[in-house]
Design a protein around this motif. Structure first.
Motif, PDB file in Angstrom:
ATOM      1  N   SER A 150       0.368  -0.965  -0.566  1.00  0.00           N
ATOM      2  CA  SER A 150       0.127   0.214  -0.489  1.00  0.00           C
ATOM      3  C   SER A 150       0.597   1.378   0.248  1.00  0.00           C
ATOM      4  O   SER A 150       1.632   0.851   0.347  1.00  0.00           O
ATOM      5  CB  SER A 150      -0.360   0.145   0.556  1.00  0.00           C
ATOM      6  OG  SER A 150      -0.001  -0.467   2.200  1.00  0.00           O
ATOM      7  N   PHE A 151       0.412   2.628  -0.510  1.00  0.00           N
ATOM      8  CA  PHE A 151       0.968   3.569  -0.236  1.00  0.00           C
ATOM      9  C   PHE A 151      -0.419   4.765   0.497  1.00  0.00           C
ATOM     10  O   PHE A 151      -1.022   5.364   0.228  1.00  0.00           O
ATOM     11  CB  PHE A 151       1.514   4.103  -1.982  1.00  0.00           C
ATOM     12  CG  PHE A 151       1.450   3.095  -2.488  1.00  0.00           C
ATOM     13  CD1 PHE A 151       3.344   3.068  -2.507  1.00  0.00           C
ATOM     14  CD2 PHE A 151       1.721   2.499  -3.364  1.00  0.00           C
ATOM     15  CE1 PHE A 151       4.659   2.678  -3.380  1.00  0.00           C
ATOM     16  CE2 PHE A 151       2.432   1.634  -4.667  1.00  0.00           C
ATOM     17  CZ  PHE A 151       3.544   1.852  -4.619  1.00  0.00           C
ATOM     18  N   GLU A 152       0.448   4.804   1.085  1.00  0.00           N
ATOM     19  CA  GLU A 152       0.508   6.154   2.223  1.00  0.00           C
ATOM     20  C   GLU A 152      -1.437   6.164   2.840  1.00  0.00           C
ATOM     21  O   GLU A 152      -2.752   5.974   2.173  1.00  0.00           O
ATOM     22  CB  GLU A 152      -0.301   7.614   1.872  1.00  0.00           C
ATOM     23  CG  GLU A 152       1.515   8.379   1.023  1.00  0.00           C
ATOM     24  CD  GLU A 152       2.100   8.485  -0.439  1.00  0.00           C
ATOM     25  OE1 GLU A 152       0.749   8.830  -0.958  1.00  0.00           O
ATOM     26  OE2 GLU A 152       2.579   8.707  -0.159  1.00  0.00           O
ATOM     27  N   GLY A 153      -1.293   4.331   3.148  1.00  0.00           N
ATOM     28  CA  GLY A 153      -2.110   4.244   3.818  1.00  0.00           C
ATOM     29  C   GLY A 153      -3.573   3.354   2.835  1.00  0.00           C
ATOM     30  O   GLY A 153      -4.499   2.835   2.598  1.00  0.00           O
ATOM     31  N   ARG A 154      -3.051   3.718   1.117  1.00  0.00           N
ATOM     32  CA  ARG A 154      -4.399   3.167  -0.114  1.00  0.00           C
ATOM     33  C   ARG A 154      -3.600   1.587  -0.854  1.00  0.00           C
ATOM     34  O   ARG A 154      -2.377   2.130  -1.102  1.00  0.00           O
ATOM     35  CB  ARG A 154      -3.826   3.904  -1.300  1.00  0.00           C
ATOM     36  CG  ARG A 154      -5.683   3.962  -2.263  1.00  0.00           C
ATOM     37  CD  ARG A 154      -5.418   5.891  -2.941  1.00  0.00           C
ATOM     38  NE  ARG A 154      -4.252   5.537  -3.429  1.00  0.00           N
ATOM     39  CZ  ARG A 154      -3.480   5.463  -4.585  1.00  0.00           C
ATOM     40  NH1 ARG A 154      -4.189   4.423  -5.447  1.00  0.00           N
ATOM     41  NH2 ARG A 154      -2.538   5.522  -5.175  1.00  0.00           N
ATOM     42  N   THR A 155      -4.713   0.442  -0.059  1.00  0.00           N
ATOM     43  CA  THR A 155      -3.760  -0.394  -0.488  1.00  0.00           C
ATOM     44  C   THR A 155      -4.134  -0.638  -2.208  1.00  0.00           C
ATOM     45  O   THR A 155      -4.456  -0.537  -2.494  1.00  0.00           O
ATOM     46  CB  THR A 155      -4.637  -1.480  -0.333  1.00  0.00           C
ATOM     47  OG1 THR A 155      -5.004  -1.379   1.646  1.00  0.00           O
ATOM     48  CG2 THR A 155      -4.584  -2.753   0.291  1.00  0.00           C
ATOM     49  N   VAL A 156      -2.780  -1.261  -2.720  1.00  0.00           N
ATOM     50  CA  VAL A 156      -2.543  -1.989  -4.171  1.00  0.00           C
ATOM     51  C   VAL A 156      -2.958  -2.870  -4.638  1.00  0.00           C
ATOM     52  O   VAL A 156      -3.944  -3.359  -5.869  1.00  0.00           O
ATOM     53  CB  VAL A 156      -1.504  -0.528  -4.846  1.00  0.00           C
ATOM     54  CG1 VAL A 156      -1.139  -0.929  -6.192  1.00  0.00           C
ATOM     55  CG2 VAL A 156      -1.637   0.378  -4.403  1.00  0.00           C
ATOM     56  N   LEU A 157      -2.062  -3.609  -3.797  1.00  0.00           N
ATOM     57  CA  LEU A 157      -2.089  -5.014  -4.184  1.00  0.00           C
ATOM     58  C   LEU A 157      -2.371  -5.416  -2.294  1.00  0.00           C
ATOM     59  O   LEU A 157      -1.855  -5.567  -1.354  1.00  0.00           O
ATOM     60  CB  LEU A 157      -0.835  -5.371  -3.698  1.00  0.00           C
ATOM     61  CG  LEU A 157      -0.093  -5.070  -5.362  1.00  0.00           C
ATOM     62  CD1 LEU A 157       1.597  -5.964  -5.243  1.00  0.00           C
ATOM     63  CD2 LEU A 157      -0.571  -5.667  -6.688  1.00  0.00           C
ATOM     64  N   GLY A 188      -3.619  -5.193 -16.826  1.00  0.00           N
ATOM     65  CA  GLY A 188      -4.409  -4.467 -15.545  1.00  0.00           C
ATOM     66  C   GLY A 188      -4.472  -2.978 -16.165  1.00  0.00           C
ATOM     67  O   GLY A 188      -3.952  -2.919 -16.748  1.00  0.00           O
ATOM     68  N   HIS A 189      -5.469  -2.524 -15.478  1.00  0.00           N
ATOM     69  CA  HIS A 189      -5.949  -1.372 -16.033  1.00  0.00           C
ATOM     70  C   HIS A 189      -3.892  -0.409 -15.972  1.00  0.00           C
ATOM     71  O   HIS A 189      -4.039  -0.418 -14.933  1.00  0.00           O
ATOM     72  CB  HIS A 189      -7.081  -0.528 -15.311  1.00  0.00           C
ATOM     73  CG  HIS A 189      -8.047  -0.856 -16.267  1.00  0.00           C
ATOM     74  ND1 HIS A 189      -8.492   0.056 -17.210  1.00  0.00           N
ATOM     75  CD2 HIS A 189      -8.649  -1.443 -15.785  1.00  0.00           C
ATOM     76  CE1 HIS A 189      -9.738  -0.594 -17.352  1.00  0.00           C
ATOM     77  NE2 HIS A 189     -10.295  -1.490 -16.926  1.00  0.00           N
ATOM     78  N   SER A 190      -3.948   0.726 -16.380  1.00  0.00           N
ATOM     79  CA  SER A 190      -3.121   2.085 -15.430  1.00  0.00           C
ATOM     80  C   SER A 190      -3.690   2.219 -14.451  1.00  0.00           C
ATOM     81  O   SER A 190      -4.316   2.554 -13.996  1.00  0.00           O
ATOM     82  CB  SER A 190      -3.638   2.976 -16.151  1.00  0.00           C
ATOM     83  OG  SER A 190      -2.065   4.447 -16.172  1.00  0.00           O
ATOM     84  N   GLY A 191      -2.156   2.173 -13.445  1.00  0.00           N
ATOM     85  CA  GLY A 191      -2.858   2.124 -11.690  1.00  0.00           C
ATOM     86  C   GLY A 191      -3.402   1.045 -11.090  1.00  0.00           C
ATOM     87  O   GLY A 191      -3.567   0.904 -10.304  1.00  0.00           O
ATOM     88  N   SER A 192      -3.551   0.342 -12.160  1.00  0.00           N
ATOM     89  CA  SER A 192      -3.867  -1.182 -11.185  1.00  0.00           C
ATOM     90  C   SER A 192      -2.908  -2.067 -10.559  1.00  0.00           C
ATOM     91  O   SER A 192      -3.365  -2.892  -9.593  1.00  0.00           O
ATOM     92  CB  SER A 192      -4.751  -2.215 -11.652  1.00  0.00           C
ATOM     93  OG  SER A 192      -3.579  -2.763 -12.955  1.00  0.00           O
ATOM     94  N   GLY A 193      -1.716  -1.269 -10.378  1.00  0.00           N
ATOM     95  CA  GLY A 193      -1.224  -2.223  -9.996  1.00  0.00           C
ATOM     96  C   GLY A 193       0.157  -3.184  -9.741  1.00  0.00           C
ATOM     97  O   GLY A 193       0.850  -3.613  -9.091  1.00  0.00           O
ATOM     98  N   LYS A 194      -0.337  -3.406 -11.310  1.00  0.00           N
ATOM     99  CA  LYS A 194       1.199  -4.127 -12.362  1.00  0.00           C
ATOM    100  C   LYS A 194       2.042  -3.902 -11.540  1.00  0.00           C
ATOM    101  O   LYS A 194       3.031  -4.930 -11.608  1.00  0.00           O
ATOM    102  CB  LYS A 194       0.756  -3.915 -13.914  1.00  0.00           C
ATOM    103  CG  LYS A 194      -0.283  -4.504 -14.354  1.00  0.00           C
ATOM    104  CD  LYS A 194      -0.982  -3.449 -15.299  1.00  0.00           C
ATOM    105  CE  LYS A 194      -0.586  -3.055 -16.015  1.00  0.00           C
ATOM    106  NZ  LYS A 194      -1.413  -1.596 -16.016  1.00  0.00           N
ATOM    107  N   SER A 195       3.075  -2.838 -12.151  1.00  0.00           N
ATOM    108  CA  SER A 195       4.617  -2.387 -11.427  1.00  0.00           C
ATOM    109  C   SER A 195       4.424  -2.655 -10.414  1.00  0.00           C
ATOM    110  O   SER A 195       5.607  -3.388  -9.828  1.00  0.00           O
ATOM    111  CB  SER A 195       5.127  -1.233 -11.994  1.00  0.00           C
ATOM    112  OG  SER A 195       4.790  -0.983 -13.817  1.00  0.00           O
ATOM    113  N   THR A 196       4.099  -1.980  -9.932  1.00  0.00           N
ATOM    114  CA  THR A 196       4.162  -2.874  -7.986  1.00  0.00           C
ATOM    115  C   THR A 196       4.356  -3.863  -7.429  1.00  0.00           C
ATOM    116  O   THR A 196       5.257  -4.064  -6.899  1.00  0.00           O
ATOM    117  CB  THR A 196       2.974  -1.958  -7.397  1.00  0.00           C
ATOM    118  OG1 THR A 196       2.883  -0.873  -7.772  1.00  0.00           O
ATOM    119  CG2 THR A 196       2.795  -1.960  -5.604  1.00  0.00           C
ATOM    120  N   LEU A 197       3.520  -4.533  -7.929  1.00  0.00           N
ATOM    121  CA  LEU A 197       3.494  -6.256  -7.900  1.00  0.00           C
ATOM    122  C   LEU A 197       5.254  -6.960  -8.175  1.00  0.00           C
ATOM    123  O   LEU A 197       5.486  -7.902  -8.329  1.00  0.00           O
ATOM    124  CB  LEU A 197       2.297  -7.148  -8.831  1.00  0.00           C
ATOM    125  CG  LEU A 197       2.113  -8.820  -8.844  1.00  0.00           C
ATOM    126  CD1 LEU A 197       2.350  -8.920  -7.475  1.00  0.00           C
ATOM    127  CD2 LEU A 197       1.590  -8.947  -9.130  1.00  0.00           C
TER     128      LEU A 197
END
Ligand SMILES: Nc1ncnc2c1ncn2[C@@H]1O[C@H](COP(=O)(O)OP(=O)(O)O)[C@@H](O)[C@H]1O
Ligand SMILES: [Mg+2]
Lengths: 281, 238
Positions: free
Chosen positions: B21-28, B45-54
Motif C-alpha cells: 500500500s502507498f500512504e494507506g491506499r492498498t494497491v495489492l 490490468g488497467h493503468s494504476g491497477s498495481g502491475k508495476s507494484t507487483l
C-alpha cells in the motif's frame, strides 16, 4: 487565388544540380567556424590597431598594440616578465590544485554518505555565503602576507563552485539508474564507480570551468590589492609610473592565461564526455 | 506444450497474501499466486491497477513500500524496463556487461548481443541506437545473466507497432531457447495472448482472471473477449 503546393518536392529535388536533400530549416546552430572563438578578439585587435594608426587614441592612455608588444619584448628580455609570469602561474596552479582536490573530495564525501552530507554540506554553504574576497584581511592576519594566504584564497574561490556542482550532480543521480544497479546486483563500490561518478561528470565539468575562471579572478584581485611580486605587482608599479603599456602587457598575459586554460578544460570535457551528443558537437 | 511439464511441479515464484500500500491506499490486496518454473505469464490490468507494484515486489525493488505477505522468488532475476535504461556513458557491450563477473563475461556479452541481432554494434553509444535496438540491448543485458526469472514491465510500450511485432517474435524465441520463467506486464490484450501461455488480469488489488492460453489460433477471439470483459472493456459492435 490560392493553390496548394504540389507534392512533388522530393522528385524536384533530384533534378539536375538540385541537392538530393530536401531543404529544411536546421535548428542546431550549424557547423562551428574554424577557430571561431578567436574571431571576436581578432576583430577587436584590428579595431584597436586601426584607431591607434589613425591617431584616434591617446597613446598615454591606450598605447598602440605594437607599443604593447614592444614593451612585452623588452620586459621579457630583461627577465622581469618571465619571473612575474612564473610567480603568478605558480600561485594560480597551487591554489587551483588545492581547490580542485578539496572540492572533489568534499563533494564525494558529502554526496556518497549521509554523515558526510550532514557534516559538510551546510558548512560549505555557510562558506559560500561569505564573500571570499572579504576573507582576505583575516587570512593575512592568520597566514601573513606571503604566498600562503594568496594560495588559500584562490583555493577557496576554486573549491566552492566545484563542490557545489559536483555535489548536486552526485546527489541528483537518476533513481532509475539506482534501480538498474540493484537489479544488476552491483556492489556499492561498482555502483559508485560505474554509475554515480560517470553520471556526475557533466556537473563536475560545469564546476571545473567556473573554478578555472575563479582562480584567475582570485589571482588578479589578490595581486592588484596585495601585490609584492608577480604580474599584478608589475601592473601596480606601472600604475605609479603612468606606464599604461606595461599595464596592458599584464592584462594581455592574464587574458592569455584565461583563454588557454578555458580551452584546455573544454578540450578535456569534450574527450571525457564524448558520449554526449549536444548542439555544440 | 510438453517441454516444461516436468518443471511445473516446482513454482519459481510463490506469493501468499501479498499486500502493498502507498500512504494507506492498498494497491495489492492479498495476492496468492504461483508461477511455475519456465512458464510465460502475462499480467494485464488497467493503468494504476498495481502491475508495476507487483512486479517490483517480486524483483525486490520496493524497499520503502509498506506491505505484508510471503514471497519466494529465484535468486537470479532479471528485469526489463519500459525504457531501455542503458547507461548513456557506456558503450552497448559495456552496458550488457553491467554487473557481470568472470573471465568469459565479454564473450557471453557478445554472444547475447548477437542473439538479439545487434552484432557489430558492440561499440556504439546508446544514443546512437533506435528505440527497438536499445530495447534489444536491454534484453541482451538481462539474458546474459541467465536468469531463472525474467520480469518485464511493458518492455515494448514505447515501440512502434512493426518493431513491436519483431520484438514479440524475438522474446518468444529467446524464451524457448533459455526457458526462464517470464512475467510480462502489459496493457495490450493482444500482446498478452500472442506471447503468453497464461494471462492474469489484475483487478482491485487481486488476480481477477487467470486464463490458460492454448497455443492454437482458433481460440484467440474467445480469449480476447474474456480478457476484455475482465478488464471491463466492452467492444463496439461491428
Ligand atoms: N512510489 C509510489 N508512491 C505513491 N504511490 C504510488 C507509487 N508507485 C505507485 N503508486 C500508486 O500505486 C498504484 C499502482 O501503480 P502501478 O503499480 O505503477 O500501476 P500500473 O503499473 O498497473 O499502471 C497507482 O495508483 C500509483 O499512483
Ligand atoms: Mg506500470
Amino acid at each position: 487565388m490560392t493553390t496548394t503546393t504540389p507534392a512533388v518536392l522530393p522528385v524536384r529535388a533530384q533534378e539536375e544540380d538540385q541537392p538530393v536533400r530536401r531543404r529544411r530549416r536546421g535548428l542546431s546552430p550549424g557547423r562551428a567556424l574554424p577557430a571561431s572563438r578567436l574571431i571576436g578578439p581578432a576583430l577587436l585587435l584590428a579595431l584597436w590597431a586601426a584607431a591607434s594608426a589613425a591617431g584616434q587614441l591617446d597613446p598615454g592612455a591606450i598605447p598602440a598594440p605594437w607599443t604593447v608588444l614592444r614593451t612585452a619584448g623588452r620586459l621579457w628580455s630583461a627577465g622581469t616578465l618571465p619571473t612575474d609570469i612564473l610567480t603568478s602561474l605558480e600561485r594560480a596552479a597551487y591554489g587551483f590544485t588545492i581547490g580542485l582536490a578539496a572540492g572533489v573530495v568534499l563533494a564525494l564525501a558529502a554526496g556518497l554518505s549521509r554523515v558526510g552530507e550532514a557534516l559538510i554540506d551546510g558548512t560549505v554553504n555557510l562558506n559560500r555565503a561569505i564573500p571570499t574576497l572579504g576573507l582576505i584581511p583575516l587570512f593575512i592576519l592568520w597566514l601573513g602576507i606571503g604566498e600562503a594566504f594568496k594560495i588559500a584564497i584562490i583555493a577557496i574561490v576554486v573549491y566552492v563552485p566545484i563542490y557545489l556542482n559536483t555535489h548536486s550532480a552526485l546527489s541528483g543521480i537518476d533513481s532509475r539508474f539506482v534501480e538498474l544497479a540493484e537489479v544488476q546486483g552491483l556492489s556499492r563500490l561498482r555502483f559508485v564507480r560505474q554509475i554515480v561518478i560517470p553520471g556526475a561528470l557533466p556537473g563536475f565539468f560545469v564546476g571545473l570551468r567556473l573554478g578555472v575562471t575563479g582562480s584567475w579572478l582570485g589571482l588578479v584581485v589578490l595581486e592588484q590589492i596585495n601585490a609584492t611580486s608577480g604580474l599584478g605587482y608589475m601592473m601596480f608599479q606601472a600604475q605609479n609610473y603612468g606606464q599604461s603599456d606595461v599595464i596592458l602587457v599584464g592584462l594581455l598575459v592574464y587574458g592569455i592565461f584565461g583563454l588557454v586554460s578555458d580551452s584546455a578544460v573544454r578540450l578535456i570535457e569534450r574527450r571525457v564526455l564524448s558520449w554526449r551528443r549536444t548542439l555544440s558537437s | 506444450m510438453a517441454p516444461h511439464t516436468e518443471q511445473l511441479t516446482r513454482p519459481a515464484v510463490q506469493l501468499r497474501g501479498l499486500t502493498r500500500s502507498f500512504e494507506g491506499r492498498t494497491v495489492l490486496d492479498g495476492i496468492d499466486l504461483d508461477l511455475p518454473a519456465g512458464q510465460f505469464t502475462a499480467l494485464l490490468g488497467h493503468s494504476g491497477s498495481g502491475k508495476s507494484t507487483l512486479l517490483r515486489a517480486i524483483a525486490g525493488l520496493d524497499h520503502k513500500v509498506a506491505g505484508s505477505g510471503r514471497l519466494t522468488a529465484p535468486e537470479k532475476v532479471s528485469v526489463v524496463f519500459q525504457d531501455s535504461r542503458l547507461l548513456p556513458w557506456r558503450r552497448v557491450l559495456d552496458n550488457v556487461l553491467l554487473g557481470l563477473n568472470g573471465a568469459d563475461a565479454e564473450r557471453k556479452g557478445r554472444a547475447a548481443l548477437a542473439e538479439v541481432g545487434l552484432e557489430g554494434r558492440e561499440r556504439a553509444w546508446p544514443s546512437e541506437l533506435s528505440g527497438g535496438e536499445a530495447q534489444r540491448a536491454a534484453l541482451a543485458r538481462s539474458l546474459v545473466r541467465e536468469p531463472e526469472l525474467l520480469l518485464a514491465d511493458e518492455p515494448f510500450g514505447a515501440l512502434d507497432a512493426l518493431t513491436r511485432i519483431r520484438m514479440h517474435a524475438l522474446l518468444r524465441e529467446l524464451w524457448t531457447r533459455h526457458q526462464p520463467s517470464v512475467l510480462l506486464v502489459t496493457h495490450d490484450v493482444d500482446e498478452a495472448i500472442v506471447l503468453a501461455d497464461r494471462v492474469l488480469v489484475l483487478d482491485s488489488g487481486r488476480v481477477g482472471l487467470d486464463l490458460a492460453i492454448e497455443r492454437d489460433a482458433r481460440a484467440r477471439g474467445e480469449y480476447r473477449g474474456r480478457l476484455l470483459a475482465a478488464l471491463g472493456v466492452t467492444e463496439g459492435v461491428g
